[in-house]
Design an enzyme around this catalytic site. Sequence first.
Site: not given
Length: 476
Positions: A8, A66, A68, A70, A75, A435
């Site tokens: 990540e 993914r 998004y 944050d 992220e 996930w």
Amino acid sequence: MDRIVGVETEYGCLMSSEELRCNSEVWPAKVKNYLFNKAGAGTIDLHYRDYEEPPGNGGFLLNGGRLYLDMGHIEYASPECLHLHDLVIYEMAGDTLLRESLAALEASDRVSFIKNNVDHHTGATFGCHENYLMKREAQFTPSVLGTLLTFLATRQVFTGAGRVGQANPLAFDFEPPQVETPVAFQLSQRADHIVNDIYQWVQFNRAIINARDEPLADYRKYRRLHLLIGDSNMSPFANALKIGTTACVLSLLEQRQLPRNLVLNDAVRSTRDISRDSTRKWIVDLENGKTIGALDVQWQFHDLAQRHLRGKDPETDWLLETWSFVLESLEQNPQALIGGVDWITKKWLLETFMESEKVGWDDPWLQSLDLEYHNIDLARGLFFSVTPGKRVAEWNSSFEPATATRVPPANTRAAGRARAVAYFQDRHQPYVINWDSIAHDSRDFLVMGDPFETYNTEVDKFLAKPRPVTNQDEHE
């Protein structure tokens, strides 16, 4: 590597003076909206994921990963990868998505995304989190955890991204920081912000290891090791070393072959001491009262990995050879690692600039250049201006992440998830994608508990099931 791994990455955002009138969170939101609403890179979330992630905050991508927002940052979470080369490619795919978005929005000359871990202006830090799938039966005794922490604290000698200056964050008990000798340059961006060794509540108590037991898989078979200590790497070579050596050590852990009597007296302090040690001796205190150098620690882990893991697969053999090359170079010829190890590359660039401009480490110019090293714009990022040696260059140039933004890894659960993402892109129907599961509505779920399975057939059958027409479908 033969281990499910994901990374990540949180990105900082730099704006030109004309853009600074905007809130700093505007452009991350614009890019996120462009990717899901215009570029068709994935499917946006229709539901709350938690109280901080409302509908529309992000979503899953066509590559199975993914993206998004944050706390104002973009992220990007890579899809699950089984092989080291794949992991590096899919981590780089996040950079590609952001670069392409800014170009399409005609903002590349005014807005930049920075893949680093510190904000020199506010003192804030943002993370690069590593996730490793492990067998549930792996023994995490205090001795085992202590030995793992020793590896993680010392690996920064080749994984650190380097930083100008220092930070003095408050610990969880809010003791005021002690006055310290100023640090001109250190190995790691995250070291100063780690205040605990193992902890669960990470936002205000960043630990080396996040203790939360959230496997995102069948909890009877697997656990997920979630690491917070790592820096974001610009160099694919460094990224491969970071992930690959850690995966090797986890294999030793599962085989109960970790080194003995190699537990640090204080892993947090050792992490900071190594990062700040300009002498490059990197001496740390062990729990048994002895001292040892970080390179000697790494050689012990390497030698055990060589003994127990060599011949497992070509990727592991490449990693073991590269690990030894890097440790030898750190001792004898650090210049050989320019372009490969980020902190060495950055320090060389900054020292070259300082000599040319006749300035010192305290010049504010240095912090600006520190940031520009991490600029993911190929024309502006200082990392991309460096020509590495042959061995490093061969690895760094072996990646072409363009297709990785829209095509998932073919050998993990990301493949099945990506099929669901593509399916729901073209249909105005209720869905939930996670996930470890997908749902066509709030009642009909397909659980995908094994990240080693692709679930291609299962997902196709699940999506093809006849379902009653909903009110939402009728309105469409």
